[in-house]
Design a protein around this motif. Structure first.
Motif, PDB file in Angstrom:
ATOM      1  N   ARG A 263       0.848  -1.198   0.000  1.00 53.73           N
ATOM      2  CA  ARG A 263       0.000   0.000   0.000  1.00 53.73           C
ATOM      3  C   ARG A 263       0.879   1.243   0.000  1.00 53.73           C
ATOM      4  NH1 ARG A 263      -2.084   3.067   4.163  1.00 53.73           N
ATOM      5  NH2 ARG A 263      -1.456   1.501   5.698  1.00 53.73           N
ATOM      6  N   GLU A 265       1.563   5.410  -0.052  1.00 52.36           N
ATOM      7  CA  GLU A 265       1.127   6.769   0.269  1.00 52.36           C
ATOM      8  C   GLU A 265       2.263   7.712  -0.112  1.00 52.36           C
ATOM      9  OE1 GLU A 265       0.064   7.038   4.354  1.00 52.36           O
ATOM     10  OE2 GLU A 265      -1.574   5.556   4.217  1.00 52.36           O
ATOM     11  N   LYS A 272       5.746   6.425   1.077  1.00 58.92           N
ATOM     12  CA  LYS A 272       5.675   5.375   2.093  1.00 58.92           C
ATOM     13  C   LYS A 272       5.022   4.140   1.494  1.00 58.92           C
ATOM     14  CE  LYS A 272       5.415   8.548   6.038  1.00 58.92           C
ATOM     15  NZ  LYS A 272       4.619   8.951   7.229  1.00 58.92           N
ATOM     16  N   PHE A 274       3.692   0.534   2.650  1.00 60.31           N
ATOM     17  CA  PHE A 274       3.346  -0.370   3.744  1.00 60.31           C
ATOM     18  C   PHE A 274       3.267  -1.782   3.174  1.00 60.31           C
ATOM     19  CE2 PHE A 274       1.795   3.767   4.977  1.00 60.31           C
ATOM     20  CZ  PHE A 274       2.098   3.852   6.327  1.00 60.31           C
ATOM     21  N   ALA A 276       2.259  -5.364   3.995  1.00 60.07           N
ATOM     22  CA  ALA A 276       1.458  -6.105   4.962  1.00 60.07           C
ATOM     23  C   ALA A 276       1.252  -7.547   4.497  1.00 60.07           C
ATOM     24  CB  ALA A 276       0.101  -5.426   5.162  1.00 60.07           C
ATOM     25  N   GLN A 325       6.145  -1.790  11.699  1.00 61.68           N
ATOM     26  CA  GLN A 325       5.016  -0.998  12.158  1.00 61.68           C
ATOM     27  C   GLN A 325       4.193  -1.738  13.209  1.00 61.68           C
ATOM     28  OE1 GLN A 325       3.836   2.478  10.955  1.00 61.68           O
ATOM     29  NE2 GLN A 325       6.044   2.163  11.133  1.00 61.68           N
ATOM     30  N   LYS A 326       3.784  -2.949  12.898  1.00 62.09           N
ATOM     31  CA  LYS A 326       3.022  -3.744  13.851  1.00 62.09           C
ATOM     32  C   LYS A 326       3.092  -5.207  13.444  1.00 62.09           C
ATOM     33  CE  LYS A 326      -1.426  -3.138  11.451  1.00 62.09           C
ATOM     34  NZ  LYS A 326      -2.831  -2.705  11.592  1.00 62.09           N
ATOM     35  N   SER A 327       2.835  -6.069  14.418  1.00 61.50           N
ATOM     36  CA  SER A 327       2.846  -7.498  14.149  1.00 61.50           C
ATOM     37  C   SER A 327       1.973  -8.208  15.178  1.00 61.50           C
ATOM     38  CB  SER A 327       4.280  -8.046  14.204  1.00 61.50           C
ATOM     39  OG  SER A 327       4.301  -9.417  13.865  1.00 61.50           O
ATOM     40  N   VAL A 333       3.262  -5.838   9.453  1.00 65.50           N
ATOM     41  CA  VAL A 333       3.328  -4.683   8.557  1.00 65.50           C
ATOM     42  C   VAL A 333       4.683  -4.014   8.718  1.00 65.50           C
ATOM     43  CG1 VAL A 333       2.338  -2.473   7.892  1.00 65.50           C
ATOM     44  CG2 VAL A 333       0.840  -4.303   8.715  1.00 65.50           C
ATOM     45  N   PHE A 334       5.432  -3.930   7.621  1.00 70.19           N
ATOM     46  CA  PHE A 334       6.666  -3.172   7.572  1.00 70.19           C
ATOM     47  C   PHE A 334       6.415  -1.880   6.786  1.00 70.19           C
ATOM     48  CE2 PHE A 334       8.448  -7.343   8.480  1.00 70.19           C
ATOM     49  CZ  PHE A 334       9.485  -7.039   9.360  1.00 70.19           C
ATOM     50  N   LEU A 335       7.132  -0.821   7.172  1.00 65.94           N
ATOM     51  CA  LEU A 335       7.015   0.460   6.474  1.00 65.94           C
ATOM     52  C   LEU A 335       8.353   0.818   5.844  1.00 65.94           C
ATOM     53  CD1 LEU A 335       5.754   3.168   5.661  1.00 65.94           C
ATOM     54  CD2 LEU A 335       6.290   4.014   7.960  1.00 65.94           C
ATOM     55  N   THR A 337      10.147   3.792   3.846  1.00 66.76           N
ATOM     56  CA  THR A 337      10.006   5.223   3.558  1.00 66.76           C
ATOM     57  C   THR A 337      11.144   5.678   2.667  1.00 66.76           C
ATOM     58  OG1 THR A 337       8.952   5.567   5.715  1.00 66.76           O
ATOM     59  CG2 THR A 337       9.767   7.522   4.546  1.00 66.76           C
TER      60      THR A 337
END
Length: 343
Positions: A263, A265, A272, A274, A276, A325-327, A333-335, A337
């Motif tokens: 994804r 942005e 960015k 994302f 996932a 980012q979260k797991s 989810v990795f970000l 940039t």
């Protein structure tokens, strides 16, 4: 993050400082004014009234002015430069503890030079510590399979008439040797990729749609989707982008994921991405260790723990970053940039 976290360099205190040109021109003008002032003074004074004491006073004034000029030059130019030389020797011998600002910089140019020097010294010390830690990891990782291969070979060599090795045992040891040699090959290949990641490639433009096409060919049994501003182009070489996102995809699919979503942005400052997945996620105990070189939860399955380190290093060489980012048990989810290219 790697075990050796990069620390920001000390910052030179921001304040107004005269440029070197201003000091030099001021000194030259001061010296040039001395004879002019002397001529004006003598013409305004009756030369017949001059005495030895008056001449001595004039010489004393000239001497004091000269001392003042020498002090200004030494304090604003020679002194800070000599202090910077001493500080560089301290850093060469003492490492990070010696990286600290000078007490005085004198001129604007010396302050700018000092800040550049502090930044460079910090990066060099970080790199030195990273190489030392990385070498320790490499030696440890290479030692395990080499020890296993050597042990199996010695056991097969000791096979004699008094203790005959069965065919099953021989095959078992041969399989161990082959498996460990494959692990060494994979580890060396990862090290070569990391060495390439340290060198920035010529910057090209790529978009998530193109990355999705490449990943889908490489992982045909999985679903790879894109969303958001997937056509927005960002400044990463095609080779670097393929390596980074292929490592993320491979990690996801090896941990039970069936699909991957990119994804995007984008704005005028950065893009960015994302990344996932719907895999088994990363445990809380391992979240702070995923970027450490050679850390792997799949070591028994041949994992080297180098994929995320290669991705982080390759992105860093282009000014980009990657963060977790979260797991959870529902996925990770990795970000990524990427700053917008100035070109």
């Amino acid at each position: 993050m790697s075990e050796t976290a990069e620390m920001p360099a000390p910052q030179v205190k921001s304040k107004w400082r005269p440029p070197i040109a201003l000091i030099v021109y001021s000194v030259l003008l001061s010296i040039m004014m001395l004879p002019i002032i002397s001529i004006i003074w003598f013409r305004a004074t009756d030369s017949a009234s001059l005495t030895t004491s008056t001449e001595a006073a004039v010489l004393l004034v000239v001497f004091l002015v000269t001392l003042a000029v020498a002090y200004v030059l030494n304090r604003n130019i020679a002194g800070p430069i000599n202090a910077l030389i001493v500080r560089s020797n301290e850093i060469a011998q003492g490492g990070r503890a010696a990286i600290r600002p000078l007490e005085s910089y004198g001129t604007r140019e010396v302050a700018t030079l000092s800040q550049s020097f502090l930044d460079l010294a910090g990066k060099l010390v970080d790199r030195s510590e990273y190489v030392r830690s990385f070498a320790a990891h490499v030696s440890h990782e290479l030692k395990s399979p080499l020890t296993s291969i050597r042990g199996a070979a010695e056991l097969m060599l000791d096979d004699g008439d008094d203790q005959v090795m069965t065919k099953a045992e021989r095959l078992h040891f041969l399989e161990n040797i082959i498996d460990d040699s494959k692990r060494l090959d994979l580890l060396l290949e990862r090290l070569r990729e990391l060495a390439q990641a340290e060198t920035a490639l010529p910057v090209d433009k790529i978009c998530a749609d193109e990355i999705q096409s490449v990943l889908q060919v490489r992982f045909p049994d999985y679903v790879i989707a894109v969303s958001g501003q997937s056509a927005a182009r960002f400044a990463l070489p095609i080779e670097a982008a393929n390596v980074v996102f292929a490592n993320l995809a491979e990690n996801a699919f090896q941990n039970g994921a069936t699909c991957l979503d990119l994804r995007v942005e984008a704005n005028r400052l950065s893009t960015k991405i994302f990344v996932a997945d719907d895999g088994s996620g990363i445990s809380d105990a391992n979240k702070d260790r995923v970027f450490q070189p050679f850390f792997s939860t799949r070591r028994l399955d041949g994992g080297t723990g180098m994929g995320l380190e290669i991705a982080r290093t390759m992105l860093a060489s282009h000014g980009a970053t990657i963060t977790l980012q979260k797991s959870s048990c529902q996925g990770t989810v990795f970000l990524v940039t990427v700053p917008q290219s100035r070109g």
